[in-house]
Every structure is written in structure tokens, then in C-alpha cells.
Design a protein around this motif. Structure first.
Motif, mmCIF file in Angstrom:
data_model
loop_
_atom_site.group_PDB
_atom_site.id
_atom_site.type_symbol
_atom_site.label_atom_id
_atom_site.label_comp_id
_atom_site.label_asym_id
_atom_site.label_seq_id
_atom_site.Cartn_x
_atom_site.Cartn_y
_atom_site.Cartn_z
ATOM 1 N N UNK A 1 62.850 70.874 72.043
ATOM 2 C CA UNK A 1 63.182 69.453 72.150
ATOM 3 C C UNK A 1 62.192 68.740 73.070
ATOM 4 N N UNK A 2 61.958 67.479 72.756
ATOM 5 C CA UNK A 2 61.140 66.634 73.621
ATOM 6 C C UNK A 2 62.092 65.741 74.417
ATOM 7 N N UNK A 3 62.041 65.886 75.742
ATOM 8 C CA UNK A 3 63.000 65.215 76.617
ATOM 9 C C UNK A 3 62.273 64.272 77.572
ATOM 10 N N UNK A 4 62.719 63.025 77.628
ATOM 11 C CA UNK A 4 62.240 62.086 78.622
ATOM 12 C C UNK A 4 63.132 62.145 79.849
ATOM 13 N N UNK A 5 62.528 62.094 81.020
ATOM 14 C CA UNK A 5 63.280 62.065 82.275
ATOM 15 C C UNK A 5 63.072 60.696 82.923
ATOM 16 N N UNK A 6 64.156 59.965 83.076
ATOM 17 C CA UNK A 6 64.122 58.633 83.685
ATOM 18 C C UNK A 6 64.733 58.748 85.073
ATOM 19 N N UNK A 7 63.884 58.907 86.074
ATOM 20 C CA UNK A 7 64.363 59.017 87.442
ATOM 21 C C UNK A 7 64.381 57.674 88.133
ATOM 22 N N UNK A 8 65.081 57.604 89.241
ATOM 23 C CA UNK A 8 65.132 56.362 90.011
ATOM 24 C C UNK A 8 66.395 56.280 90.829
ATOM 25 N N UNK A 9 66.434 55.290 91.695
ATOM 26 C CA UNK A 9 67.630 55.087 92.492
ATOM 27 C C UNK A 9 68.743 54.455 91.658
ATOM 28 N N UNK A 10 68.361 53.569 90.729
ATOM 29 C CA UNK A 10 69.328 52.853 89.887
ATOM 30 C C UNK A 10 70.357 52.141 90.777
ATOM 31 N N UNK A 11 69.852 51.250 91.599
ATOM 32 C CA UNK A 11 70.663 50.606 92.636
ATOM 33 C C UNK A 11 70.623 49.084 92.519
ATOM 34 N N UNK A 12 71.121 48.510 91.396
ATOM 35 C CA UNK A 12 71.799 49.153 90.275
ATOM 36 C C UNK A 12 70.851 49.358 89.100
ATOM 37 N N UNK A 13 71.304 50.123 88.100
ATOM 38 C CA UNK A 13 70.583 50.211 86.840
ATOM 39 C C UNK A 13 70.585 48.831 86.193
ATOM 40 N N UNK A 14 69.478 48.479 85.531
ATOM 41 C CA UNK A 14 69.412 47.153 84.898
ATOM 42 C C UNK A 14 68.779 47.266 83.516
ATOM 43 N N UNK A 15 68.700 46.141 82.836
ATOM 44 C CA UNK A 15 68.229 46.102 81.459
ATOM 45 C C UNK A 15 66.808 46.628 81.325
ATOM 46 N N UNK A 16 65.982 46.385 82.333
ATOM 47 C CA UNK A 16 64.607 46.872 82.286
ATOM 48 C C UNK A 16 64.527 48.382 82.223
ATOM 49 N N UNK A 17 65.416 49.066 82.944
ATOM 50 C CA UNK A 17 65.441 50.535 82.882
ATOM 51 C C UNK A 17 65.735 51.010 81.464
ATOM 52 N N UNK A 18 66.710 50.371 80.830
ATOM 53 C CA UNK A 18 67.096 50.782 79.488
ATOM 54 C C UNK A 18 65.985 50.516 78.478
ATOM 55 N N UNK A 19 65.324 49.372 78.610
ATOM 56 C CA UNK A 19 64.230 49.049 77.702
ATOM 57 C C UNK A 19 63.074 50.031 77.868
ATOM 58 N N UNK A 20 62.768 50.407 79.112
ATOM 59 C CA UNK A 20 61.697 51.372 79.352
ATOM 60 C C UNK A 20 62.019 52.714 78.700
ATOM 61 N N UNK A 21 63.244 53.168 78.873
ATOM 62 C CA UNK A 21 63.646 54.450 78.293
ATOM 63 C C UNK A 21 63.580 54.412 76.772
ATOM 64 N N UNK A 22 64.063 53.339 76.173
ATOM 65 C CA UNK A 22 64.069 53.227 74.711
ATOM 66 C C UNK A 22 62.648 53.089 74.173
ATOM 67 N N UNK A 23 61.793 52.369 74.902
ATOM 68 C CA UNK A 23 60.399 52.218 74.498
ATOM 69 C C UNK A 23 59.700 53.570 74.436
ATOM 70 N N UNK A 24 59.884 54.381 75.475
ATOM 71 C CA UNK A 24 59.243 55.694 75.506
ATOM 72 C C UNK A 24 59.853 56.624 74.462
ATOM 73 N N UNK A 25 61.167 56.565 74.300
ATOM 74 C CA UNK A 25 61.821 57.414 73.295
ATOM 75 C C UNK A 25 61.217 57.186 71.922
ATOM 76 N N UNK A 26 61.036 55.920 71.566
ATOM 77 C CA UNK A 26 60.483 55.593 70.255
ATOM 78 C C UNK A 26 59.000 55.933 70.163
ATOM 79 N N UNK A 27 58.230 55.560 71.196
ATOM 80 C CA UNK A 27 56.775 55.739 71.155
ATOM 81 C C UNK A 27 56.370 57.207 71.096
ATOM 82 N N UNK A 28 57.082 58.058 71.802
ATOM 83 C CA UNK A 28 56.707 59.471 71.884
ATOM 84 C C UNK A 28 57.578 60.367 71.008
#
Length: 200
Positions: A1-28
Motif C-alpha cells: 500500500x502507498x500511505x500518506x502521513x499527514x503530521x502536525x499539531x492540528x490545533x485545530x485541524x482546518x480545511x487547508x489540512x484536508x485539501x492538502x491531504x486530498x491533493x496528495x492522495x490524488x496526485x500520488x
């Protein structure tokens, strides 16, 4: 499996975090992206919310995307959350997985300063998500690091946890900056007061 790791404080998690994760998921072509709240990141002060609260907000934020999941190993380990320690643990536990650690392009220039960066680069690739306003100096990176970076273009959202914390302290709305379920969680739990303790 190809797994992306999205690390961070998430203090709080916001829309930008989700967009970044989805962008990488699709691109790679990733199978999953694992969101991993840090206990205490090396480059930031302690978070305003507890680890349990931040983990809960991440769970609420990603619940509608079946390819996303949470990972609490840094919270359980405690102490300063060094990425190399985490990736060493993950590669040992999941030897057949190929990992891609997601960072903003603003962090590329700082990779040489990361703890045991050479060892880290042997454990994972880096997925650098495009963010504007930063001059990259990838030519300054050692080849074993530079050759492990994949660049992914992403629509620009001027959203940051710092600004969200400021808005909360000022009593301003954060609706649509964070996922609806995170917004509702903050409203219900009355935890706005946590951000009176600035973590900037």
C-alpha cells in the motif's frame, strides 16, 4: 500500500489540512492518508488543546473520507515528536507499505535541520504540497533528500491555525475555515477559552 502521513499539531485541524491531504492522495495515487497529531512538535510551543481533544477534532474532520484515518502513536509516545522516530516505528510495523510524508513547500528549505534527516529520507518519501510565497532552495539539499521529494500543486487557501486561534480569542467566527463538525464540536464543548492561552 502507498500511505500518506499527514503530521502536525492540528490545533485545530482546518480545511487547508484536508485539501492538502486530498491533493496528495490524488496526485500520488495513495491508498490512504493517515493523520497523525503530534504530542509536542520540535518547532512549536505546546498546543492549546489537549492531545485527546485534537485527536477528536481530527476524527470528526476526516470521518466522511473513507481513505483517511487517524494515528495516535505520537500522542501515546509523549515527549517531543520527532518524525524520524515515528517513521522508524511505522516502517517496522508495516514493512510492506510505502510511505509519503506530507509537508508544505515552505518546509522544504528546513529539511536539512530536521532531526536525523538522512535516516528519515531512507524511511519515507516527502510529498511537498504547493504553497505560495516561498522561495525554494532544493538545490541546497543533499541528493539523498532532494531525490525523495515529490511536488504536488494545490489551490491556495489562506487559512492557518494561528489565524483561527486569533479569531477564537477575539470572539470572531471560524465557520467554513474548519470542517462543520469541528466547528460544532467547538461550539458545543465551550472550548474557545482554551485559545485564550496563546500558543503563537
Amino acid at each position: 500500500m502507498k500511505i500518506g502521513i499527514m503530521g502536525g499539531t492540528f490545533d485545530p485541524i482546518h480545511t487547508g489540512h484536508l485539501l492538502a491531504a486530498e491533493t496528495v492522495r490524488e496526485a500520488l495515487g495513495l491508498d490512504e492518508v493517515w493523520f497523525m497529531p503530534a504530542h509536542v512538535p520540535p518547532h512549536k510551543a505546546e498546543a492549546g488543546f489537549s492531545g485527546e481533544e485534537r485527536l477528536r477534532m481530527v476524527e470528526l474532520a476526516i470521518g466522511s473520507q473513507s481513505a483517511f484515518r487517524t494515528l495516535d502513536i505520537e500522542l501515546r509516545r509523549g515527549g517531543v515528536s520527532y518524525t524520524v522516530d515515528t517513521m522508524s516505528e511505522l516502517t517496522g510495523k508495516y514493512p510492506d507499505a510505502r510511505f509519503h510524508f506530507i509537508i508544505g513547500t515552505d518546509m522544504v528549505n528546513y529539511l536539512p535541520r530536521w532531526n536525523r534527516i538522512g535516516e528519515l529520507a531512507s524511511l519515507t518519501r516527502f510529498a511537498a504540497v504547493g504553497r505560495g510565497g516561498y522561495e525554494l532552495h532544493a538545490e541546497d539539499l543533499a541528493p539523498e533528500v532532494k531525490n525523495k521529494i515529490d511536488y504536488c500543486d494545490m489551490p491556495q487557501l489562506e487559512i492557518s491555525s494561528t489565524d483561527i486561534r486569533r479569531r477564537l480569542r477575539e470572539g470572531r467566527t471560524i465557520r467554513y475555515l474548519v470542517p462543520d463538525k469541528v466547528h460544532d464540536y467547538l461550539q458545543r464543548s465551550g472550548t474557545h477559552a482554551a485559545y485564550a492561552r496563546t500558543t503563537d
